[in-house]
Design a protein around this motif. Structure first.
Motif, mmCIF file in Angstrom:
data_model
loop_
_atom_site.group_PDB
_atom_site.id
_atom_site.type_symbol
_atom_site.label_atom_id
_atom_site.label_comp_id
_atom_site.label_asym_id
_atom_site.label_seq_id
_atom_site.Cartn_x
_atom_site.Cartn_y
_atom_site.Cartn_z
ATOM 1 N N GLU A 31 0.871 -1.174 0.000
ATOM 2 C CA GLU A 31 0.000 0.000 0.000
ATOM 3 C C GLU A 31 0.907 1.223 0.000
ATOM 4 O O GLU A 31 1.783 1.361 0.856
ATOM 5 C CB GLU A 31 -0.906 0.017 1.225
ATOM 6 N N LYS A 37 -2.232 5.321 -0.127
ATOM 7 C CA LYS A 37 -3.620 4.836 -0.108
ATOM 8 C C LYS A 37 -4.011 3.992 -1.326
ATOM 9 O O LYS A 37 -5.163 3.683 -1.538
ATOM 10 C CB LYS A 37 -4.610 5.996 0.052
ATOM 11 N N GLU A 38 -3.034 3.637 -2.167
ATOM 12 C CA GLU A 38 -3.315 2.763 -3.319
ATOM 13 C C GLU A 38 -2.553 1.460 -3.163
ATOM 14 O O GLU A 38 -1.454 1.443 -2.620
ATOM 15 C CB GLU A 38 -2.902 3.461 -4.620
ATOM 16 N N LYS A 39 -3.156 0.393 -3.675
ATOM 17 C CA LYS A 39 -2.485 -0.902 -3.633
ATOM 18 C C LYS A 39 -1.686 -1.108 -4.923
ATOM 19 O O LYS A 39 -2.162 -0.824 -6.009
ATOM 20 C CB LYS A 39 -3.507 -2.023 -3.468
#
Length: 152
Positions: A130, A133-135
């Motif tokens: 992560e 806030k993005e995978k």
């Protein structure tokens, strides 16, 4: 083709290390200058100390002398993996879920070869981080190195 020296050493020493209540984290077999080094990294729940390293060094040295998988002279070093512990096995990726890790790839992936983020875990064979806030899902087949880190 036969097993590499590292694979042979791993097969020989893993039971010895496990019997001591320790985990084999990594093995390096490298030439530096004129000398070969066999570096063994061990760990346990609350970290290893000098006594653990000394004990494993004696036990491993004894078993390697008997089995003799390495023909040339080498220096044996046994130590802790340190704060930037390498992540290699599936269990490592599960155990250090939520920790900050750095992943280096063999080739550019999504325009980058270095990724630093919080470990989410594994999805099949892929490493999930992560970052902002993005995978990011990184194929394990292109990973050169993955380790814990304390820098962002």
């Amino acid at each position: 083709m036969g097993k590499s020296i590292i694979e042979q050493v791993e097969a020989i020493i893993t039971p010895v290390i496990t019997e001591q209540g320790l985990e084999l984290v990594d093995i390096e077999y490298v030439k530096e200058g004129a000398h070969w080094y066999l570096r063994i990294y061990i760990d346990k729940e609350n970290g290893v100390d000098i006594d653990d390293c000394t004990n494993v060094s004696h036990l491993v040295s004894e078993v390697l002398d008997k089995k003799d998988p390495i023909t040339q002279a080498y220096m044996l070093e046994v130590s802790s993996p340190g704060l930037e512990r390498p992540l290699k096995k599936d269990e490592d990726f599960e155990r250090f879920n939520g920790k900050l890790v750095r992943v280096l790839t063999k080739e550019p992936f999504q325009g980058y070869q270095e990724f630093t983020g919080y470990l989410v875990g594994l999805i099949e064979e892929d490493i999930v981080l992560e970052y902002k806030k993005e995978k990011v899902v990184i194929p394990r087949t292109i990973v050169e190195k993955a380790n814990l880190t304390f820098e962002f």
